[in-house]
Design a protein around this motif. Structure first.
Motif, PDB file in Angstrom:
ATOM      1  N   ASP A 125       4.495  -1.075   3.837  1.00  0.00           N
ATOM      2  CA  ASP A 125       3.091  -1.238   4.248  1.00  0.00           C
ATOM      3  C   ASP A 125       2.431  -2.306   3.376  1.00  0.00           C
ATOM      4  N   TYR A 126       2.349  -3.516   3.879  1.00  0.00           N
ATOM      5  CA  TYR A 126       1.879  -4.654   3.084  1.00  0.00           C
ATOM      6  C   TYR A 126       0.447  -5.035   3.437  1.00  0.00           C
TER       7      TYR A 126
ATOM      8  N   LYS B   7       0.836  -1.211   0.000  1.00  0.00           N
ATOM      9  CA  LYS B   7       0.000   0.000   0.000  1.00  0.00           C
ATOM     10  C   LYS B   7       0.864   1.252   0.000  1.00  0.00           C
TER      11      LYS B   7
ATOM     12  N   THR C 295       0.499  -7.615  10.276  1.00  0.00           N
ATOM     13  CA  THR C 295       0.651  -8.246   8.959  1.00  0.00           C
ATOM     14  C   THR C 295       2.103  -8.610   8.672  1.00  0.00           C
TER      15      THR C 295
ATOM     16  N   GLU D 270      -9.702  -1.371   8.567  1.00  0.00           N
ATOM     17  CA  GLU D 270      -8.446  -0.915   7.975  1.00  0.00           C
ATOM     18  C   GLU D 270      -8.476  -0.961   6.453  1.00  0.00           C
ATOM     19  N   GLU D 271      -8.920  -2.065   5.865  1.00  0.00           N
ATOM     20  CA  GLU D 271      -8.798  -2.196   4.412  1.00  0.00           C
ATOM     21  C   GLU D 271      -9.966  -1.558   3.660  1.00  0.00           C
TER      22      GLU D 271
HETATM   23 CA    CA Z   1      -1.856  -2.701   7.605  1.00  0.00          CA
END
Ligand code: CA
Ligand code: 2AM
Ligand code: CA
Ligand code: CA
Length: 266
Positions: free
Chosen positions: A40-41, A36, A91, A69-70
């Motif tokens: 930041d995965y 991202k 993550t 979050e997503e």
């Molecule tokens: Ca995250």
């Protein structure tokens, strides 16, 4: 321990998402991962777990809003209630095969956190709290650690990752804390850090740059375990401000003072 209906809904949703995470954790090398931002995965595992949580929670309480979050913010018809969800907190650990990660679910009612669940499926540790009802790990009631001298304490922290900035500030905070405590730890999952403070495993914790979904459930766990929390300014703006300092009453106050000490050349 009698759980309310709503906490039961949260626990069932967390367990179901946890089974999905556990399956993916077993085959982590096959997961699709995207970035991202720097460091930041996000993986298929995050997205699948979030889907399960969204489905289960909206089935049980239609109309409640979400902050995930997503998926981000999802408006609901019910203006009183909001779920704050991190489907996979930690993550980076997860993708490296380190079993320190968790699902974090909090329920906000009229802007107050009233229930929280943090679940680490790899260790089968389920942390739950309801406002006024105490905090638990599995069936055991939790209490923050009782140590009152910083020199005796183990303090957790978060290390800012690539792309998040504030590395310089962190190094100053770390140096201040290292000079006064027995040991410093870094787990890599903020919700678990807070759960560990609630459980008395760590005496305190500080981190900046966090999001509401990282801390919402953990804040309630600590309060219900008799602990204290503030933001870096000593206020209660942890959800929006992203900074947090936690511990028992004495350690929280001392740690807040220590992390914010001005730099002294040495
Ligand atoms: Ca995250
Ligand atoms: P995550 O795994 O859900 O992203 C660790 O210090 C905390 O920071 C974890 O709660 C982790 O949550 C979060 N984190 C890790 N990398 C991040 C990034 N690049 N941006 C924002 N938060 C991050
Ligand atoms: Ca997170
Ligand atoms: Ca996450």
């Amino acid at each position: 321990m009698a759980r309310s209906a709503i906490l039961n809904v949260m626990v069932q949703a967390a367990m179901k998402a946890g089974r999905s995470l556990s399956r993916d954790f077993g085959e982590v090398q096959n997961l699709q991962v995207s970035m991202k931002g720097p460091g930041d995965y996000v993986s298929q595992a995050d997205r699948k777990a979030e889907e399960i949580l969204f489905t289960e929670l909206s089935k049980a309480r239609p109309g409640y809003a979400f902050l995930m979050e997503e998926r981000g913010l999802i408006e609901g018809d019910d203006s009183q209630h909001r779920w704050i969800v991190d489907p996979l907190d930690g993550t980076t650990n997860f993708l490296h095969g380190i079993p320190l990660f968790a699902i974090s679910i909090a329920l906000e009612r009229q802007g107050q956190i009233v229930a929280g669940v943090v679940y680490n499926p790899a260790m089968d540790e389920l942390y739950t709290a309801e406002r006024g009802g105490g905090a638990f790990m599995n069936d055991r009631r939790l209490r923050v650690a009782g140590r009152t001298k910083l020199i005796d304490t183990v303090i957790g922290c978060g290390v800012p990752h690539l792309g998040r900035g504030q590395h310089g500030n962190f190094l100053i905070e770390l140096r201040n804390v290292m000079a006064e405590v027995s040991g410093v730890r870094r787990l890599g999952s903020a919700s678990l850090d807070l759960a560990y403070v609630a459980a008395g495993r760590m005496d305190g914790f500080w981190e900046t740059g966090l999001s509401a979904w990282d801390v919402a459930a953990g804040i309630l766990l600590i309060r219900e375990a008799g602990g204290f929390i503030s933001d870096f300014a000593g206020g209660q703006n942890m959800l929006d401000g992203g900074s947090i300092v936690a511990g028992n009453e004495t350690i929280q106050r001392a740690l807040l003072k220590t992390v914010r000490k001005p730099v002294t050349p040495r």
